[in-house]
Design an enzyme around this catalytic site. Sequence first.
Site, PDB file in Angstrom:
ATOM      1  N   ARG A 236       0.855  -1.178   0.000  1.00  0.00           N
ATOM      2  CA  ARG A 236       0.000   0.000   0.000  1.00  0.00           C
ATOM      3  C   ARG A 236       0.893   1.231   0.000  1.00  0.00           C
ATOM      4  O   ARG A 236       1.976   1.237   0.600  1.00  0.00           O
ATOM      5  CB  ARG A 236      -0.915   0.023   1.235  1.00  0.00           C
ATOM      6  CG  ARG A 236      -2.057  -0.977   1.191  1.00  0.00           C
ATOM      7  CD  ARG A 236      -3.097  -0.622   0.142  1.00  0.00           C
ATOM      8  NE  ARG A 236      -4.282  -1.485   0.189  1.00  0.00           N
ATOM      9  CZ  ARG A 236      -4.426  -2.599  -0.502  1.00  0.00           C
ATOM     10  NH1 ARG A 236      -3.419  -3.012  -1.272  1.00  0.00           N
ATOM     11  NH2 ARG A 236      -5.535  -3.309  -0.420  1.00  0.00           N
ATOM     12  N   GLU A 264      -2.722   8.430  -3.766  1.00  0.00           N
ATOM     13  CA  GLU A 264      -3.186   7.540  -4.835  1.00  0.00           C
ATOM     14  C   GLU A 264      -4.663   7.804  -5.103  1.00  0.00           C
ATOM     15  O   GLU A 264      -5.453   7.848  -4.160  1.00  0.00           O
ATOM     16  CB  GLU A 264      -2.977   6.085  -4.423  1.00  0.00           C
ATOM     17  CG  GLU A 264      -3.265   5.094  -5.525  1.00  0.00           C
ATOM     18  CD  GLU A 264      -3.004   3.646  -5.126  1.00  0.00           C
ATOM     19  OE1 GLU A 264      -3.919   2.822  -5.275  1.00  0.00           O
ATOM     20  OE2 GLU A 264      -1.877   3.362  -4.654  1.00  0.00           O
ATOM     21  N   HIS A 283      -1.518   0.724  -9.605  1.00  0.00           N
ATOM     22  CA  HIS A 283      -2.194  -0.192  -8.677  1.00  0.00           C
ATOM     23  C   HIS A 283      -2.946  -1.281  -9.447  1.00  0.00           C
ATOM     24  O   HIS A 283      -4.159  -1.429  -9.327  1.00  0.00           O
ATOM     25  CB  HIS A 283      -3.150   0.557  -7.749  1.00  0.00           C
ATOM     26  CG  HIS A 283      -3.473  -0.213  -6.499  1.00  0.00           C
ATOM     27  ND1 HIS A 283      -3.888   0.385  -5.337  1.00  0.00           N
ATOM     28  CD2 HIS A 283      -3.456  -1.556  -6.235  1.00  0.00           C
ATOM     29  CE1 HIS A 283      -4.113  -0.528  -4.402  1.00  0.00           C
ATOM     30  NE2 HIS A 283      -3.857  -1.721  -4.931  1.00  0.00           N
TER      31      HIS A 283
END
Length: 320
Positions: A236, A264, A283
């Site tokens: 993450r 993000e 991602h």
Amino acid sequence: MTSTRTPTPTTDVWLPIAAEEIEGLPEGLNYRFWDGGRDYPADPANCAFYVVPYMKGAEVAVRPLEAMSAVRVVQTLSAGIDHVEPGLGLLPAGVRLCNAKGVHEASTAELTLALVLASLRGLPGFVHGQDKEEWRAGFHPALADKTVLIVGYGSIGAAIEDRLEPFECARVVRVARSARATGRGPVHALDELPALLPEADVVILSTPLNPSTQGLVDAGFLAAMRDGALLVNVARGPVVDTAALLAELGSGRLRAALDVTDPEPLPAGHPLWHAPHVLITPHVGGSTSAFLPRAKRLLAAQLTRFAAGQPVDNLVLTTD
């Protein structure tokens, strides 16, 4: 207390995948399709099993929770649960939160190896050269003979090591929250990282995001990495201190390959886009053709257990 009573025929299950597309779902449940749209498919108060929409963010994941007064299982389709955690306090006691262990290992491990190899072998530079019709020959490091450190040795970390095996790495070092033994060798505890980082040519982050890992990769962590080492983040974004990483990238001392960032999505104009020696993917660790078959099998298995009043798998926590 966790309930194991058999659901009635009026029990609602909210799914982000149409029920008719999932083989093996048990009968006797009301399947409602909801993939994060503005309108709910039914009254959230009647939902007993909530499957969180995939990759729709925390706002969508949490939105119906406060009204789900009868929910008994919340099932994510991601390995991490950080996008659901902000809403756990809205749930009644005894709700079981389950993650998607077994769904993303293959895809995430594949991307990890792709990022490592692309970064080491200089593939981004070759792509830029092709765009400009330039023949950019040169010498690049191989993965062979390198020491690889995996930080976060759960099921995804183990899957990454599976795929490293044919590449003749000198050594694979494993780190998790606490030390343990495995058939492949020892898993070191997080507090051993300062002694392990200087030995690693490649550091792979595959740890969940929680209070002990948020900001784990700070200036001190990065300073302990050897010159020229590669940091790969498939965990993450907030596991890494972005400002500290930018400082190391700007100095040219380290390289990075990031499938996740903080913030993000990475906004236009952010300095990370054009930092030297960094490869960024948006991602996409779990976003492959491998996702749906595994997600469907997980949901069919979990709902079969739920309908039979049996314990569900992949239990992360139970609300209190």
